[in-house]
Design a protein around this motif. Structure first.
Motif, mmCIF file in Angstrom:
data_model
loop_
_atom_site.group_PDB
_atom_site.id
_atom_site.type_symbol
_atom_site.label_atom_id
_atom_site.label_comp_id
_atom_site.label_asym_id
_atom_site.label_seq_id
_atom_site.Cartn_x
_atom_site.Cartn_y
_atom_site.Cartn_z
ATOM 1 N N PHE A 61 0.818 -1.207 0.000
ATOM 2 C CA PHE A 61 0.000 0.000 0.000
ATOM 3 C C PHE A 61 0.856 1.263 0.000
ATOM 4 N N ILE A 62 1.884 1.289 0.847
ATOM 5 C CA ILE A 62 2.689 2.506 0.948
ATOM 6 C C ILE A 62 3.520 2.732 -0.314
ATOM 7 N N LEU A 63 3.902 1.658 -1.000
ATOM 8 C CA LEU A 63 4.746 1.787 -2.181
ATOM 9 C C LEU A 63 3.971 2.035 -3.469
ATOM 10 N N THR A 64 2.679 1.763 -3.470
ATOM 11 C CA THR A 64 1.917 1.862 -4.724
ATOM 12 C C THR A 64 0.779 2.873 -4.672
ATOM 13 N N HIS A 65 0.601 3.557 -3.532
ATOM 14 C CA HIS A 65 -0.485 4.534 -3.399
ATOM 15 C C HIS A 65 0.087 5.885 -2.966
ATOM 16 N N ASP A 66 -0.347 6.944 -3.614
ATOM 17 C CA ASP A 66 0.085 8.290 -3.254
ATOM 18 C C ASP A 66 -0.553 8.723 -1.938
ATOM 19 N N ASP A 67 0.181 9.538 -1.169
ATOM 20 C CA ASP A 67 -0.361 10.122 0.066
ATOM 21 C C ASP A 67 -1.085 9.058 0.880
ATOM 22 N N ALA A 68 -0.357 8.042 1.292
ATOM 23 C CA ALA A 68 -0.940 6.892 1.980
ATOM 24 C C ALA A 68 -0.733 6.969 3.485
ATOM 25 N N ARG A 69 -1.750 6.574 4.231
ATOM 26 C CA ARG A 69 -1.659 6.425 5.683
ATOM 27 C C ARG A 69 -2.116 5.009 6.024
ATOM 28 N N ILE A 70 -1.334 4.333 6.870
ATOM 29 C CA ILE A 70 -1.655 2.950 7.233
ATOM 30 C C ILE A 70 -1.586 2.810 8.757
ATOM 31 N N PRO A 71 -2.656 3.133 9.471
ATOM 32 C CA PRO A 71 -2.681 2.921 10.918
ATOM 33 C C PRO A 71 -2.840 1.422 11.208
ATOM 34 N N CYS A 72 -1.992 0.900 12.086
ATOM 35 C CA CYS A 72 -2.019 -0.520 12.449
ATOM 36 C C CYS A 72 -2.260 -0.626 13.945
ATOM 37 N N THR A 73 -3.201 -1.466 14.328
ATOM 38 C CA THR A 73 -3.469 -1.597 15.756
ATOM 39 C C THR A 73 -3.738 -3.045 16.120
ATOM 40 N N ALA A 74 -3.584 -3.334 17.407
ATOM 41 C CA ALA A 74 -3.809 -4.655 17.972
ATOM 42 C C ALA A 74 -4.053 -4.473 19.465
ATOM 43 N N GLY A 107 11.068 2.226 14.883
ATOM 44 C CA GLY A 107 10.393 1.482 15.933
ATOM 45 C C GLY A 107 8.893 1.679 15.947
ATOM 46 N N GLU A 108 8.429 2.848 15.505
ATOM 47 C CA GLU A 108 6.999 3.156 15.528
ATOM 48 C C GLU A 108 6.402 3.359 14.146
ATOM 49 N N LYS A 109 7.259 3.749 13.164
ATOM 50 C CA LYS A 109 6.739 4.123 11.852
ATOM 51 C C LYS A 109 7.535 3.487 10.724
ATOM 52 N N LEU A 110 6.846 3.290 9.612
ATOM 53 C CA LEU A 110 7.461 3.007 8.326
ATOM 54 C C LEU A 110 7.211 4.229 7.457
ATOM 55 N N THR A 111 8.266 4.820 6.906
ATOM 56 C CA THR A 111 8.111 6.046 6.130
ATOM 57 C C THR A 111 8.649 5.862 4.718
ATOM 58 N N LEU A 112 8.079 6.659 3.802
ATOM 59 C CA LEU A 112 8.477 6.649 2.406
ATOM 60 C C LEU A 112 9.247 7.932 2.112
ATOM 61 N N THR A 113 10.411 7.797 1.498
ATOM 62 C CA THR A 113 11.287 8.935 1.216
ATOM 63 C C THR A 113 10.582 9.992 0.371
ATOM 64 N N ASN A 114 10.737 11.252 0.758
ATOM 65 C CA ASN A 114 10.189 12.380 -0.010
ATOM 66 C C ASN A 114 8.686 12.247 -0.249
ATOM 67 N N SER A 115 7.996 11.779 0.770
ATOM 68 C CA SER A 115 6.552 11.566 0.666
ATOM 69 C C SER A 115 5.924 11.724 2.044
ATOM 70 N N PRO A 116 4.654 12.155 2.111
ATOM 71 C CA PRO A 116 3.965 12.205 3.400
ATOM 72 C C PRO A 116 3.449 10.833 3.852
ATOM 73 N N SER A 117 3.622 9.827 3.024
ATOM 74 C CA SER A 117 3.070 8.504 3.323
ATOM 75 C C SER A 117 3.795 7.837 4.493
ATOM 76 N N PHE A 118 3.030 7.134 5.327
ATOM 77 C CA PHE A 118 3.637 6.371 6.413
ATOM 78 C C PHE A 118 2.668 5.309 6.925
ATOM 79 N N ALA A 119 3.249 4.304 7.581
ATOM 80 C CA ALA A 119 2.499 3.339 8.382
ATOM 81 C C ALA A 119 2.920 3.543 9.826
ATOM 82 N N VAL A 120 1.974 3.396 10.748
ATOM 83 C CA VAL A 120 2.271 3.624 12.156
ATOM 84 C C VAL A 120 1.532 2.602 13.001
#
Length: 223
Positions: A61-74, A107-120
Motif C-alpha cells: 500500500f505505501i509503495l503503490t499509493h500516493d499520500d498513503a496512511r496505514i494505521p495498524c493496531t492490535a 520502531g513506531e513508523k514506516l516512512t516513504l522517502t520524499n513523501s507524506p506517506s507512512f504506516a504507524v
C-alpha cells in the motif's frame, strides 16, 4: 508502469517485489484488499500467515499509493512489536532494492522517502480509544490484527474514521469471542464486509502434526 501494475495486483507485487508465492488463503486476502474501499474481515486458525500477509499489505500500500496512511493496531504491544512489526522488518529486508531504497522502518513508523506517506502502529487500549482517530489522507488502509481482542470502545471512537469514503479496512483474528465488533462482521453486519475464513487444515504453512495433535487433545468437534 511497474507501480501501476502492482497497485492493481498485490499478488504480483508479492511475487515480484518480495520473491515469494502466497498461499491460496493469503492470495484471497491480497485480492480482496485490492478493491478500492475494501472492508475485509478474516477469521483464522493458528499459523496461516495472516500477520505475514498484513506486513505484505503495508509494504504494497505505501509503495503503490500516493499520500498513503496505514494505521495498524492490535490489543497488545506484544502483538504489534513482536509479531506484526517484526514481520514488517523481515519483509522490508527482502524487498527488491528498487523499492527498498525508498523506505525506512523505525520502531513506531514506516516512512516513504520524499513523501507524506507512512504506516504507524498504535496499541488499542480502552483507556486510550483514540488509536484510530485523526488519520486523513488520499489513501487510507486501516489494519486491525487480533481484532476480536480489541476493546469495543476503540471501534466506537474509530467508526467515523473507518467509514471515511474510500478508506480500506482489514480485520484479522482468531475467532475467540462470540460478541463484539469483529464477531458482528461475520453475522449481523456481514453485508458490509468481505468475510474470509482461513482453516488451519487448509494451509500449507501449518504442519499436519499440529492439526493431529489438536484433534487428539480436544476432539475434532471441540471449539
Amino acid at each position: 508502469r511497474v507501480i501501476r501494475k502492482h497497485r492493481n495486483d498485490p499478488v504480483a507485487f508479492v511475487r515480484e517485489a518480495l520473491g515469494v508465492v502466497p498461499t491460496p488463503q493469503q492470495e484471497a486476502l491480497l485480492r480482496a484488499v485490492a478493491v478500492p474501499g475494501a472492508h475485509v474481515a478474516v477469521r483464522s486458525g493458528h499459523g496461516t500467515g495472516k500477520s505475514c500477509t498484513l506486513a505484505w499489505l503495508i509494504l504494497w500500500f505505501i509503495l503503490t499509493h500516493d499520500d498513503a496512511r496505514i494505521p495498524c493496531t492490535a490489543p497488545t504491544g506484544h502483538q504489534l512489536d513482536d509479531i506484526l512489526w517484526a514481520e514488517l522488518k523481515k519483509w522490508h529486508g527482502g524487498l527488491h532494492p528498487w523499492y527498498r531504497q525508498n523506505l525506512a522502518v523505525g520502531g513506531e513508523k514506516l516512512t516513504l522517502t520524499n513523501s507524506p506517506s507512512f504506516a504507524v502502529k498504535r496499541t488499542a487500549r480502552k483507556e486510550s480509544p483514540e488509536a484510530l482517530q485523526g488519520f486523513h489522507a488520499k489513501n487510507i488502509l486501516f489494519l486491525l490484527d487480533e481484532a476480536s481482542g480489541i476493546p469495543e470502545q476503540i471501534f466506537e471512537v474509530a467508526e467515523g474514521a473507518l467509514s471515511t469514503p474510500g478508506a480500506s479496512v482489514v480485520m484479522t483474528s482468531n475467532p475467540t469471542q462470540t460478541t463484539g465488533y469483529f464477531h458482528r462482521a461475520f453475522h449481523r453486519d456481514r453485508s458490509k464486509w468481505t468475510c474470509l475464513q482461513f482453516n488451519s487444515e487448509d494451509s500449507p504453512l501449518v504442519s499436519r502434526e499440529y492439526v493431529k495433535d489438536m484433534e487428539e487433545k480436544y476432539g475434532r468437534e471441540s471449539d
